[in-house]
Scaffold this active site. Structure first.
Site, PDB file in Angstrom:
ATOM      1  N   ASP A 131       0.892  -1.020   0.009  1.00 51.11           N
ATOM      2  CA  ASP A 131       0.016  -0.054  -0.083  1.00 51.11           C
ATOM      3  C   ASP A 131       0.996   1.328   0.198  1.00 51.11           C
ATOM      4  OD1 ASP A 131      -2.252  -1.838   0.136  1.00 51.11           O
ATOM      5  OD2 ASP A 131      -2.724  -1.306   2.144  1.00 51.11           O
TER       6      ASP A 131
ATOM      7  N   ASP B 157     -13.514  -5.718  -2.921  1.00 54.78           N
ATOM      8  CA  ASP B 157     -13.766  -5.896  -1.318  1.00 54.78           C
ATOM      9  C   ASP B 157     -14.818  -6.198  -1.019  1.00 54.78           C
ATOM     10  OD1 ASP B 157     -11.107  -4.861  -1.285  1.00 54.78           O
ATOM     11  OD2 ASP B 157     -12.058  -2.558  -1.216  1.00 54.78           O
TER      12      ASP B 157
END
Lengths: 262, 196
Positions: free
Chosen positions: A23, A142
């Protein structure tokens, strides 16, 4: 007699891929536990190079705060990674239109990943696939399990939609996704293992590759996800970043279970 | 110096980055340009074979490519261009090697595209694979493949069926995988090509 479908999936010849996920925010690597508390885990180019030396098969960079003003930082980072690393990588975050993807492709990204933007504008998938080929388009999803159903979530899992995950996966495949990156929000950050139940169900009907994400905590979790669901790749962040699982050792363990790795 | 055919078929940043890492000198061959000054030629290519062939036609480089005497390496779609025909866009290609580029779909039960690391097994000893371990893994991403053909196949890979992962005819070479993305084995292959 035709071999069973599961048997064919297990013996395709292609190595199962291990994918560290980095990330990134403002050109630096961070890892969110359940996507909240962020901790700095280093320089993305240096980390990427280290991972390629450790025989990671691929890398995913998720640009989690891709505001418009900071896009240049991301593009510079992609270029630096492409210059220094000899394995493929995907970049996600902040891609809303063809031109965003085009800049990243020309900066050396092998694939781009879209998530919320695809839910808000599904034709973006068709457009990207037509413009660059399906192999360039990863759709990240997600998902969260609520009252017996799996729902697609947006903005790093903060916003629930009414879209059923399994249905969305079929739609993105038909629109031209080349790969699915499926993150279970229930498992992400728990280190209790991947969501093998959902992954197995989804993978049985899928004819494009799928990357499992969310929940990796031990080597056994990787053994489980590959043997129980036959997914094509497994992604993890903190267990790799903090050296809790070392990729060469993990590959040895997978080999002893008959799982083909590079 | 390597000449990279610059005909607008896909991104070449990763390829030039790999050549930079290996300290291999290269230049871009643009439309209508003379290729004599280059010792080696690379034909890159990502995307649609039919579209790539049309771009190559537009560049006006086809006759000079066919007449090349120095080592030539086609990568991915650049390799497929060396064949006679592709099912992708029902396209007639350069026909330097009389074999066909076919779609995986409906021929195999596996997922398409063929994406990831797979083993490459050479059929005979070649400078291109010098020092590279037998059955080394290379990175593939493609939905179309070149059929296995004993005359032209230099190395094969199995994905539901046996296909050509490397081909050769005289000075023309092609690889279906991406050497620029295939770790150390890929870098060694690029280096080897430059010593042919």
């Amino acid at each position: 007699m035709e071999p069973s479908f599961a048997h064919q999936l297990l013996n395709t010849g292609v190595a199962k891929r291990l994918i560290p996920c980095l990330d990134v925010k403002d050109g630096r690597t961070v890892k969110g536990v359940n996507f909240v508390d962020l901790r700095d885990a280093g320089d993305p180019v240096e980390l990427a190079w280290q991972y390629s030396r450790q025989e990671a098969d691929e890398l995913v960079f998720l640009d989690i705060t891709a505001t418009h003003e900071k896009r240049k930082t991301t593009v510079d980072m992609v270029k630096a990674v492409a210059r220094n690393v000899n394995i493929p990588f995907t970049i996600g975050g902040g891609i809303h239109e063809i031109s965003d993807a085009d800049i990243l492709l020309n900066a050396g990204a092998d694939k781009i990943s879209i998530n919320s933007a695809a839910v808000r504008n599904p034709t973006l998938i068709d457009e990207l696939a037509n413009a660059f080929g399906i192999q360039f388009v990863v759709v990240a999803i997600d998902t969260k399990y609520i009252d017996g159903k799996n729902y697609v979530h947006l903005n790093g899992g903060r916003i629930k939609t009414d879209i059923i995950t399994e249905e969305w996966i079929k739609e993105v495949e038909s629109r031209g996704a080349g790969e699915i990156l499926l993150t279970s929000m229930d498992h992400d950050g728990t280190k209790n293992g991947f969501d093998c139940t959902l992954l197995r169900t989804v993978n049985q009907t899928l004819s494009i590759p799928i990357i499992a994400s969310g929940g990796a905590g031990s080597q056994q979790h990787f053994v489980d996800v590959f043997t129980q669901t036959q997914v094509d790749a497994a992604l993890a962040a903190s267990v790799f970043h903090y050296g809790e699982i070392r990729i060469p050792e993990l590959k040895e363990e997978l080999r002893t279970h008959g799982i083909e790795v590079r | 110096m390597i000449g990279i055919i610059n005909y607008g078929a896909g991104n070449i940043f990763s390829l030039t980055a790999a050549l930079d890492r290996l300290n291999l000198k290269y230049g871009m061959v643009n439309a209508g340009e003379n290729m004599e000054k280059y010792s080696h030629i690379i034909i890159p290519g990502v995307g649609h074979a039919g579209a790539a062939m049309r771009k190559l036609e537009t560049s006006g480089l086809i006759d000079s490519i066919k007449a090349l005497k120095q080592p030539v390496l086609g990568i991915c779609v650049g390799m497929q261009l060396l064949t006679r025909h592709s099912e992708e866009g029902d396209a007639r290609l350069l026909n330097i090697m009389d074999m066909d580029t076919l779609h995986f779909a409906h021929k195999i039960a596996h997922k398409v595209p063929h994406m990831g690391w797979n083993k490459v097994s050479t059929c005979y000893t070649s400078e291109l694979f010098k020092g590279i371990p037998a059955d080394a893994y290379f990175y593939f991403v493609h939905s179309y493949f070149i059929e296995y053909n004993p005359t032209f196949t230099l190395a094969y890979t199995t994905y539901g069926l046996k296909f050509s992962s490397a081909i050769q005819f005289n000075n023309f070479y092609g690889v279906q995988f991406h050497p620029e993305k295939s770790g150390e084995a890929g870098e060694l292959l690029l280096k080897n090509f430059c010593t042919i």
